[in-house]
Scaffold this active site. Structure first.
Site, short mmCIF file in Angstrom:
data_model
loop_
_atom_site.label_atom_id
_atom_site.label_comp_id
_atom_site.label_asym_id
_atom_site.label_seq_id
_atom_site.Cartn_x
_atom_site.Cartn_y
_atom_site.Cartn_z
N ARG A 100 0.89 -1.18 0.00
CA ARG A 100 0.00 0.00 0.00
C ARG A 100 0.91 1.21 0.00
O ARG A 100 1.72 1.37 0.92
CB ARG A 100 -0.92 -0.01 1.23
CG ARG A 100 -1.68 1.28 1.38
CD ARG A 100 -2.81 1.20 2.37
NE ARG A 100 -3.90 0.41 1.85
CZ ARG A 100 -5.14 0.40 2.36
NH1 ARG A 100 -5.41 1.13 3.42
NH2 ARG A 100 -6.09 -0.35 1.83
N HIS A 127 -7.29 0.74 -6.63
CA HIS A 127 -7.46 -0.21 -5.53
C HIS A 127 -8.08 -1.49 -6.12
O HIS A 127 -9.24 -1.81 -5.89
CB HIS A 127 -8.37 0.41 -4.47
CG HIS A 127 -8.31 -0.25 -3.13
ND1 HIS A 127 -7.53 -1.36 -2.86
CD2 HIS A 127 -8.95 0.03 -1.96
CE1 HIS A 127 -7.69 -1.72 -1.60
NE2 HIS A 127 -8.55 -0.90 -1.04
N GLN A 130 -9.92 -4.20 -4.01
CA GLN A 130 -11.25 -3.77 -3.59
C GLN A 130 -12.25 -3.99 -4.72
O GLN A 130 -13.34 -4.55 -4.51
CB GLN A 130 -11.19 -2.28 -3.21
CG GLN A 130 -12.51 -1.72 -2.71
CD GLN A 130 -12.88 -2.23 -1.34
OE1 GLN A 130 -12.10 -2.16 -0.42
NE2 GLN A 130 -14.09 -2.75 -1.19
N ASP A 222 -17.59 6.33 -1.37
CA ASP A 222 -16.31 6.24 -0.66
C ASP A 222 -16.07 7.60 0.01
O ASP A 222 -16.80 8.57 -0.26
CB ASP A 222 -15.20 5.89 -1.66
CG ASP A 222 -13.83 5.71 -1.00
OD1 ASP A 222 -13.78 5.51 0.24
OD2 ASP A 222 -12.80 5.77 -1.71
N CYS A 262 -16.65 0.94 0.42
CA CYS A 262 -15.46 0.11 0.62
C CYS A 262 -15.00 0.14 2.08
O CYS A 262 -14.28 -0.76 2.50
CB CYS A 262 -14.34 0.58 -0.30
SG CYS A 262 -13.87 2.29 -0.03
N ARG A 290 -13.77 -9.31 1.03
CA ARG A 290 -12.35 -9.02 0.79
C ARG A 290 -11.51 -10.26 1.10
O ARG A 290 -10.55 -10.57 0.40
CB ARG A 290 -11.87 -7.84 1.66
CG ARG A 290 -12.47 -6.48 1.32
CD ARG A 290 -12.00 -5.96 -0.03
NE ARG A 290 -10.57 -5.88 -0.18
CZ ARG A 290 -9.79 -4.87 0.23
NH1 ARG A 290 -10.34 -3.82 0.81
NH2 ARG A 290 -8.49 -4.88 0.04
N1 CP Z 1 -11.35 -0.80 2.02
C1 CP Z 1 -10.08 -0.86 2.46
O1 CP Z 1 -9.15 -1.06 1.69
O2 CP Z 1 -9.94 -0.71 3.80
P1 CP Z 1 -8.57 -0.57 4.61
O3 CP Z 1 -8.05 0.81 4.33
O4 CP Z 1 -8.96 -0.75 6.03
O5 CP Z 1 -7.63 -1.63 4.14
N1 NVA Z 2 -10.23 6.25 -1.26
C1 NVA Z 2 -9.86 5.82 0.05
C2 NVA Z 2 -10.00 4.33 0.15
C3 NVA Z 2 -9.67 3.75 1.49
C4 NVA Z 2 -9.80 2.25 1.52
C5 NVA Z 2 -8.43 6.26 0.36
O1 NVA Z 2 -7.59 6.20 -0.54
O2 NVA Z 2 -8.17 6.69 1.47
#
Ligand code: CP
Ligand code: NVA
Length: 303
Positions: A100, A127, A130, A222, A262, A290
């Site tokens: 990430r 993502h 997701q 989101d 999400c 997930r």
């Molecule tokens: N939806 C998602 O990716 O959640 P996290 O940020 O908790 O991993």
């Molecule tokens: N769009 C959000 C998704 C979190 C899972 C972010 O990038 O923070």
């Protein structure tokens, strides 16, 4: 498929296979308990995570493998060892890397220098884990994806980008409603529209959230302030006010439409408590999926 950095790394056939495989794994989890015996996944998180981190960790454990969870500051990355050098070394120890990252380029650099698969656990651009899981959630409810109407209301962000590509690939009709200036990136939209011409669905970006939800079978939202945009919070809260998923918006949608998020949710911002906890919401099943989808992704890449 060698890596999963973007939905574009998958062919339509591979995406459909992963969705169907997720269904199989969810139904018969015990059949897969030894599949990744002896395999190790390293997880590098530059940003916080609950679902991605813990579903990958549980997925590996339940498949017989194990994970090593690191952050930038628990490794020599913090002291300037390059991503390229780190990728070369990690590839000698582990069987796959989930990352990430703040910037998508970091993933590209990791993948370029890694001899083991690299999986995008969220970047500023996409993502994909997701989106794959979300497509499975829709498939699980409807038994198909082609011709299903989904509306994404809010920021044209990473989650929106992967959804755009995933919907186009699977023939789902997607309407995105974002405020002016917060629409998804033009080149990703163009790529999704190009794919949709082949799969026979419609992909649109508009600005009116009420119009977007009208024929929707699924409404997706989101956060308004993604990780890395914290400084813009005040401005964004003002700009996105009309994009909140609340009872007023739901009144314009089909009575039985399902609401997706999400997560994590910012209750009272992009979604109200009564919608998130209400009868239309499927967010907890969506979050559970997930885990199952992560298993399918790992098995596809590692077997
Ligand atoms: N939806 C998602 O990716 O959640 P996290 O940020 O908790 O991993
Ligand atoms: N769009 C959000 C998704 C979190 C899972 C972010 O990038 O923070």
């Amino acid at each position: 498929m060698k890596n999963l950095l973007s939905m574009n790394d998958l062919s339509i056939k591979e995406l459909v296979e992963i969705i169907k495989f997720t269904e199989e794994i969810k139904r018969y989890p015990d059949e897969y308990g030894e599949e990744l015996k002896g395999k190790t996944l390293v997880m590098i998180f530059e940003r916080p995570s609950t679902r991605t981190r813990i579903s990958f960790e549980s997925a590996m454990l339940q498949l017989g493998g194990h994970t090593i969870d690191v952050t930038r500051d628990s490794t020599q990355l913090e002291r300037g060892e390059t991503i390229a050098d780190s990728a070369k070394v990690l590839s000698r120890y582990v069987d796959a890397i989930v990352a990430r990252v703040d910037r998508h380029d970091t993933l590209t650099e990791l993948a370029k220098n890694s001899s083991v698969p690299v999986i995008n656990g969220l970047s500023d651009l996409e993502h994909p884990c997701q989106a794959i899981s979300d497509l499975f959630t829709v498939y699980e409810i409807k038994g198909e994806l082609k011709g299903i109407n989904i509306s994404y209301i809010g920021d044209g962000n990473n989650v929106c980008h992967s959804l755009l590509l995933g919907c186009a690939m699977t023939g789902m009709n997607l309407k995105v409603a974002s405020p002016k200036g917060y629409e998804p990136k033009r080149y990703i939209l163009n790529s999704a529209v190009k794919i949709s011409k082949k799969t026979g669905c419609t992909i649109e970006v508009i600005n009116d959230p009420n119009e977007a939800v009208r024929d929707a079978d699924f409404i997706y939202t989101d956060v308004w302030v993604s990780m890395g945009h914290e400084k813009e919070e005040e401005k964004r809260v003002e700009v996105f006010k009309k994009y909140q998923i609340n009872q007023r918006i739901l009144a314009n949608a089909k009575k039985d439409c399902k609401v997706m998020h999400c997560l994590p949710a910012h209750r009272g911002m992009e979604i109200t408590d009564d919608v998130l906890d209400g009868p239309n919401s499927i967010v907890w099943d969506q979050a559970e999926n997930r885990l199952h989808a992560q298993k399918a992704i790992l098995l596809k890449l590692l077997k």
